[in-house]
Design a protein around this motif. Sequence first.
Motif, mmCIF file in Angstrom:
data_model
loop_
_atom_site.group_PDB
_atom_site.id
_atom_site.type_symbol
_atom_site.label_atom_id
_atom_site.label_comp_id
_atom_site.label_asym_id
_atom_site.label_seq_id
_atom_site.Cartn_x
_atom_site.Cartn_y
_atom_site.Cartn_z
ATOM 1 N N ALA B 59 -1.472 0.265 -5.265
ATOM 2 C CA ALA B 59 -0.924 -1.075 -5.031
ATOM 3 C C ALA B 59 -1.987 -2.143 -5.249
ATOM 4 C CB ALA B 59 -0.372 -1.170 -3.606
ATOM 5 N N GLY B 60 -3.204 -1.726 -5.503
ATOM 6 C CA GLY B 60 -4.285 -2.680 -5.750
ATOM 7 C C GLY B 60 -4.846 -3.317 -4.497
ATOM 8 N N LEU B 61 -4.482 -2.771 -3.335
ATOM 9 C CA LEU B 61 -4.928 -3.391 -2.084
ATOM 10 C C LEU B 61 -6.327 -2.961 -1.652
ATOM 11 C CD1 LEU B 61 -1.568 -3.187 -0.115
ATOM 12 C CD2 LEU B 61 -2.753 -5.275 -0.817
ATOM 13 N N VAL B 62 -6.798 -1.858 -2.229
ATOM 14 C CA VAL B 62 -8.160 -1.421 -1.886
ATOM 15 C C VAL B 62 -8.914 -1.019 -3.148
ATOM 16 C CG1 VAL B 62 -7.410 -0.556 0.368
ATOM 17 C CG2 VAL B 62 -7.544 1.011 -1.576
ATOM 18 N N SER B 63 -10.220 -1.119 -3.055
ATOM 19 C CA SER B 63 -11.071 -0.676 -4.166
ATOM 20 C C SER B 63 -11.860 0.523 -3.647
ATOM 21 C CB SER B 63 -12.032 -1.793 -4.564
ATOM 22 O OG SER B 63 -12.869 -2.128 -3.471
ATOM 23 N N GLN B 64 -12.393 1.307 -4.569
ATOM 24 C CA GLN B 64 -13.171 2.463 -4.137
ATOM 25 C C GLN B 64 -14.409 2.600 -4.991
ATOM 26 O OE1 GLN B 64 -10.841 6.112 -5.087
ATOM 27 N NE2 GLN B 64 -9.457 4.696 -6.071
#
Lengths: 108, 108
Positions: B59-64
Amino acid sequence: MDATQTIRALSALAQEHRLAAFRLLVEAGPDGLAAGALADALGIPASSLSFHLAQLSNAGLVSQRRVSRSIIYAADYAAMNGLLSYLTENCCAGGLCAPATTAERIAS
Amino acid sequence: MDATQTIRALSALAQEHRLAAFRLLVEAGPDGLAAGALADALGIPASSLSFHLAQLSNAGLVSQRRVSRSIIYAADYAAMNGLLSYLTENCCAGGLCAPATTAERIAS
DNA sequence: TCCATGATTCGATAAATGTGGAAATATCGA
DNA sequence: TCGATATTTCCACATTTATCGAATCATGGA
């Protein structure tokens, strides 16, 4: 609004037809729209829409009132405000990701 | 952000463990948290958390990012801003249900 | 009362989602 | 290279969600 209620509201809006229905209701304003009008606008069977409206209602995002044979649904702005407030307060880093308010957007 | 992307983001947040995880990541700030730390904090198996993080990521809500053996997740504030902006602009009656910004809340 | 209309509920079915152990992958230190 | 650690992927399974026709309920007009 607590986390449980927030999840209920998010789930209610996280579906194509329900998000579309809610947008139509917001656009319609306090007068709202009859279930039949919504079903026509969305192009889905009445029974399917009824299922979705029940979810929006359960989440407290819409209100309903009977007018003669029709049941009129209307968006509950306070509930939406509550959802946005919860997300802004709990899921933003001290307001870092808070969007501008309408007034601020118009001014910019 | 369009309706499809909005639904993806709403779906991602509309789940107990994912909403809790996202809140922890927001609280953690840009440094983020390792997957293991999140699993410990949430009290769920690593494989379950991995499934949920994949949804938040999709959903693009977090980056890793990988740091040594750990994979560090961090909240994407811009994505959250986009979601809140979409909801405010499309699901509010001309900003009638827009919550106050942080600054306004502090002032009141 | 009888019929037409607007809407919900029921029931069956299909599809998507959530769970968690086991196996696989990647990285680091000895 | 070998073993330990951190994480993901795979898999089977249970649960939830979505769909929509048919039946039911509520209302109003003739």
